[in-house]
Design a protein around this motif. Structure first.
Motif, PDB file in Angstrom:
ATOM      1  N   ASP A 139       0.835  -1.214   0.000  1.00 58.74           N
ATOM      2  CA  ASP A 139       0.000   0.000   0.000  1.00 58.74           C
ATOM      3  C   ASP A 139       0.869   1.262   0.000  1.00 58.74           C
ATOM      4  OD1 ASP A 139       0.989  -0.201   2.535  1.00 58.74           O
ATOM      5  OD2 ASP A 139      -0.965  -0.303   3.551  1.00 58.74           O
ATOM      6  N   ARG A 140       2.192   1.120  -0.101  1.00 61.76           N
ATOM      7  CA  ARG A 140       3.076   2.291  -0.169  1.00 61.76           C
ATOM      8  C   ARG A 140       3.052   2.859  -1.589  1.00 61.76           C
ATOM      9  NH1 ARG A 140       3.155  -0.532   3.850  1.00 61.76           N
ATOM     10  NH2 ARG A 140       4.883  -0.882   5.277  1.00 61.76           N
ATOM     11  N   PRO A 141       3.335   4.165  -1.705  1.00 64.29           N
ATOM     12  CA  PRO A 141       3.483   4.720  -3.058  1.00 64.29           C
ATOM     13  C   PRO A 141       4.655   4.056  -3.774  1.00 64.29           C
ATOM     14  CG  PRO A 141       4.102   6.344  -1.385  1.00 64.29           C
ATOM     15  CD  PRO A 141       3.543   5.165  -0.648  1.00 64.29           C
ATOM     16  N   ILE A 142       4.500   3.816  -5.065  1.00 63.32           N
ATOM     17  CA  ILE A 142       5.508   3.068  -5.826  1.00 63.32           C
ATOM     18  C   ILE A 142       6.199   3.980  -6.832  1.00 63.32           C
ATOM     19  CG2 ILE A 142       5.891   1.149  -7.441  1.00 63.32           C
ATOM     20  CD1 ILE A 142       3.313  -0.126  -6.180  1.00 63.32           C
ATOM     21  N   ARG A 143       7.506   3.991  -6.749  1.00 61.09           N
ATOM     22  CA  ARG A 143       8.306   4.727  -7.733  1.00 61.09           C
ATOM     23  C   ARG A 143       8.912   3.714  -8.704  1.00 61.09           C
ATOM     24  NH1 ARG A 143      13.315   8.620  -5.979  1.00 61.09           N
ATOM     25  NH2 ARG A 143      12.293   8.351  -3.968  1.00 61.09           N
ATOM     26  N   LEU A 144       8.914   4.050  -9.982  1.00 61.95           N
ATOM     27  CA  LEU A 144       9.457   3.133 -10.995  1.00 61.95           C
ATOM     28  C   LEU A 144      10.790   3.636 -11.530  1.00 61.95           C
ATOM     29  CD1 LEU A 144       9.293   0.778 -13.046  1.00 61.95           C
ATOM     30  CD2 LEU A 144       7.997   2.321 -14.542  1.00 61.95           C
ATOM     31  N   ILE A 145      11.803   2.763 -11.479  1.00 64.69           N
ATOM     32  CA  ILE A 145      13.069   3.071 -12.142  1.00 64.69           C
ATOM     33  C   ILE A 145      13.417   1.894 -13.066  1.00 64.69           C
ATOM     34  CG2 ILE A 145      13.868   4.460 -10.188  1.00 64.69           C
ATOM     35  CD1 ILE A 145      15.824   2.225  -9.474  1.00 64.69           C
ATOM     36  N   LEU A 146      14.216   2.188 -14.098  1.00 68.65           N
ATOM     37  CA  LEU A 146      14.609   1.141 -15.038  1.00 68.65           C
ATOM     38  C   LEU A 146      16.105   0.880 -14.955  1.00 68.65           C
ATOM     39  CD1 LEU A 146      12.786   2.093 -18.368  1.00 68.65           C
ATOM     40  CD2 LEU A 146      11.936   0.712 -16.473  1.00 68.65           C
ATOM     41  N   THR A 147      16.475  -0.379 -15.119  1.00 65.27           N
ATOM     42  CA  THR A 147      17.902  -0.705 -15.199  1.00 65.27           C
ATOM     43  C   THR A 147      18.472  -0.292 -16.551  1.00 65.27           C
ATOM     44  OG1 THR A 147      17.419  -2.939 -16.014  1.00 65.27           O
ATOM     45  CG2 THR A 147      17.732  -2.672 -13.627  1.00 65.27           C
ATOM     46  N   HIS A 148      17.624  -0.250 -17.583  1.00 63.37           N
ATOM     47  CA  HIS A 148      18.064   0.212 -18.908  1.00 63.37           C
ATOM     48  C   HIS A 148      16.839   0.372 -19.805  1.00 63.37           C
ATOM     49  CE1 HIS A 148      17.862  -4.150 -19.367  1.00 63.37           C
ATOM     50  NE2 HIS A 148      17.980  -4.047 -20.692  1.00 63.37           N
ATOM     51  N   GLY A 149      17.076   0.820 -21.042  1.00 61.95           N
ATOM     52  CA  GLY A 149      15.942   1.257 -21.865  1.00 61.95           C
ATOM     53  C   GLY A 149      15.289   0.224 -22.754  1.00 61.95           C
ATOM     54  N   HIS A 150      15.735  -1.028 -22.744  1.00 59.43           N
ATOM     55  CA  HIS A 150      15.166  -2.017 -23.672  1.00 59.43           C
ATOM     56  C   HIS A 150      13.679  -2.270 -23.424  1.00 59.43           C
ATOM     57  CE1 HIS A 150      19.337  -3.825 -24.743  1.00 59.43           C
ATOM     58  NE2 HIS A 150      18.985  -2.875 -25.580  1.00 59.43           N
ATOM     59  N   TYR A 151      12.985  -2.589 -24.532  1.00 54.07           N
ATOM     60  CA  TYR A 151      11.517  -2.645 -24.488  1.00 54.07           C
ATOM     61  C   TYR A 151      10.962  -3.699 -23.544  1.00 54.07           C
ATOM     62  CZ  TYR A 151      11.532  -6.728 -27.673  1.00 54.07           C
ATOM     63  OH  TYR A 151      11.717  -7.969 -28.224  1.00 54.07           O
ATOM     64  N   ASP A 152      11.711  -4.806 -23.343  1.00 51.87           N
ATOM     65  CA  ASP A 152      11.187  -5.851 -22.459  1.00 51.87           C
ATOM     66  C   ASP A 152      11.272  -5.450 -20.982  1.00 51.87           C
ATOM     67  OD1 ASP A 152      13.956  -6.053 -22.923  1.00 51.87           O
ATOM     68  OD2 ASP A 152      14.024  -8.168 -22.388  1.00 51.87           O
ATOM     69  N   HIS A 153      11.895  -4.311 -20.709  1.00 52.19           N
ATOM     70  CA  HIS A 153      11.971  -3.777 -19.342  1.00 52.19           C
ATOM     71  C   HIS A 153      11.199  -2.469 -19.203  1.00 52.19           C
ATOM     72  CE1 HIS A 153      15.464  -6.470 -18.433  1.00 52.19           C
ATOM     73  NE2 HIS A 153      15.447  -6.487 -19.742  1.00 52.19           N
ATOM     74  N   SER A 154      11.011  -1.790 -20.343  1.00 51.13           N
ATOM     75  CA  SER A 154      10.505  -0.416 -20.274  1.00 51.13           C
ATOM     76  C   SER A 154       9.054  -0.228 -20.713  1.00 51.13           C
ATOM     77  CB  SER A 154      11.394   0.499 -21.127  1.00 51.13           C
ATOM     78  OG  SER A 154      11.355   0.104 -22.495  1.00 51.13           O
ATOM     79  N   LEU A 155       8.519  -1.111 -21.545  1.00 53.85           N
ATOM     80  CA  LEU A 155       7.156  -0.858 -22.043  1.00 53.85           C
ATOM     81  C   LEU A 155       6.117  -0.861 -20.917  1.00 53.85           C
ATOM     82  CD1 LEU A 155       7.002  -2.728 -25.486  1.00 53.85           C
ATOM     83  CD2 LEU A 155       7.043  -0.267 -25.061  1.00 53.85           C
ATOM     84  N   GLY A 156       6.371  -1.615 -19.874  1.00 50.17           N
ATOM     85  CA  GLY A 156       5.449  -1.628 -18.732  1.00 50.17           C
ATOM     86  C   GLY A 156       5.329  -0.281 -18.045  1.00 50.17           C
TER      87      GLY A 156
ATOM     88  N   THR B 192      18.167   7.364 -22.144  1.00 51.56           N
ATOM     89  CA  THR B 192      16.883   8.022 -22.418  1.00 51.56           C
ATOM     90  C   THR B 192      16.462   7.862 -23.881  1.00 51.56           C
ATOM     91  OG1 THR B 192      17.381   9.650 -20.734  1.00 51.56           O
ATOM     92  CG2 THR B 192      15.631  10.200 -22.237  1.00 51.56           C
ATOM     93  N   ALA B 193      17.405   8.102 -24.787  1.00 50.18           N
ATOM     94  CA  ALA B 193      17.073   8.006 -26.219  1.00 50.18           C
ATOM     95  C   ALA B 193      16.699   6.564 -26.573  1.00 50.18           C
ATOM     96  CB  ALA B 193      18.254   8.481 -27.058  1.00 50.18           C
ATOM     97  N   LEU B 194      17.418   5.617 -25.985  1.00 53.27           N
ATOM     98  CA  LEU B 194      17.130   4.201 -26.235  1.00 53.27           C
ATOM     99  C   LEU B 194      15.728   3.838 -25.725  1.00 53.27           C
ATOM    100  CD1 LEU B 194      18.424   1.466 -27.176  1.00 53.27           C
ATOM    101  CD2 LEU B 194      19.046   1.106 -24.786  1.00 53.27           C
TER     102      LEU B 194
END
Ligand SMILES: [Zn+2]
Length: 267
Positions: free
Chosen positions: A53-70, A84-86
């Motif tokens: 129930d805590r607020p959730i912050r999202l960070i990415l390990t890198h820009g690939h679509y299988d990690h970032s599209l979500g 960023t560009a990737l």
């Protein structure tokens, strides 16, 4: 289909999405941090919210679509500036269609139009350093390799390292955006200064011990790199992919044209 989750360590959840890519949720007393977001075929924000129930912050390990599209399920998302560009590129329809192809191959039905129209948020700049979650923290460490803006996350309270795609039991280092293999190795070996005991990676379900990563990095010698043999990765023509096995059962696939062969031009 759907998500599956396991609590691998106290307040640490490893979550696998519909297509088998994993993300990690760290839950502090004040805030939660989701590291990576998967392909985003299903509502990952709602699933993460079902775990805390805590607020959730999202960070990415890198820009690939299988990690970032979500990230499209979140109001904001952070990635190191060098990726960023990737991440923007991997939010385009070309990569969304690749995700849909993967869904179809796996027999997962989805509303294609909704998926294609769901945009990822404008990427915010992830900074190196410590994110305090309350009783738990995450240290963002810049570790270029798999991509120029790859980050690894260290959780000191759990002696846990989240490698992103910089390390999986089969590590891919052959995309055009990947760094030369020796540079990658130097950046990865620096991580061994951290007193981590556990390792999680995005393309495996297991919690690994430190020794697995140590074995991989110790075995990644110049001799192994030079002896790497050609391998066909299928979908990436034009890249001279080679494969080596630095430790039993662990593979590294890299671009032979980025291998520095002579001691004098080694970094
Ligand atoms: Zn990747």
């Amino acid at each position: 289909m759907g998500f599956r989750v396991r609590d691998v360590l106290p307040d640490v959840f490893h979550v696998e999405d519909t297509l088998g890519v994993c993300m990690t949720l760290l839950v502090g007393s004040r805030e939660a941090l989701l590291v990576d977001a998967g392909y985003g075929l299903e509502d990952v924000a709602a699933f993460a919210a079902s775990l805390t129930d805590r607020p959730i912050r999202l960070i990415l390990t890198h820009g690939h679509y299988d990690h970032s599209l979500g990230a499209a399920w979140f109001p904001e998302a952070f990635v190191l500036e060098e990726d960023t560009a990737l991440a923007r590129e991997h939010g385009t329809d070309f990569w969304r269609r690749r995700a849909l192809d993967a869904a179809e191959e796996n027999g997962f039905r989805t509303d294609e139009r909704a998926f294609l129209s769901r945009r990822t948020p404008e990427w915010k700049r992830l900074e190196e350093g410590r994110i305090e979650l309350g009783g738990l923290s995450a240290r963002v460490i810049r570790c270029p390799g798999h991509t120029p803006g790859s980050a690894v996350i260290y959780v000191p309270e759990r002696a846990l390292l989240l490698t992103g795609d910089n390390w999986n039991p089969c590590t891919w280092l052959f995309f055009p955006e990947a760094l030369p293999v020796q540079e990658y190795r130097a950046n990865m070996r620096r991580l061994l200064e951290l007193p981590f005991r556990h390792v999680l990676c995005p393309h495996r379900w297991e919690l690994f011990g430190r020794d697995r990563l140590e074995d991989f990095l110790a075995g990644l010698t110049d001799g192994k790199l030079l002896a790497a043999e050609a391998v066909d990765t299928g979908a990436w023509p034009g890249i001279r992919t080679v494969q080596t096995e630095p430790a039993p059962g662990q593979l590294l696939v890299f671009d032979a044209d980025k291998l520095r062969r002579h001691r004098e031009d080694r970094l």
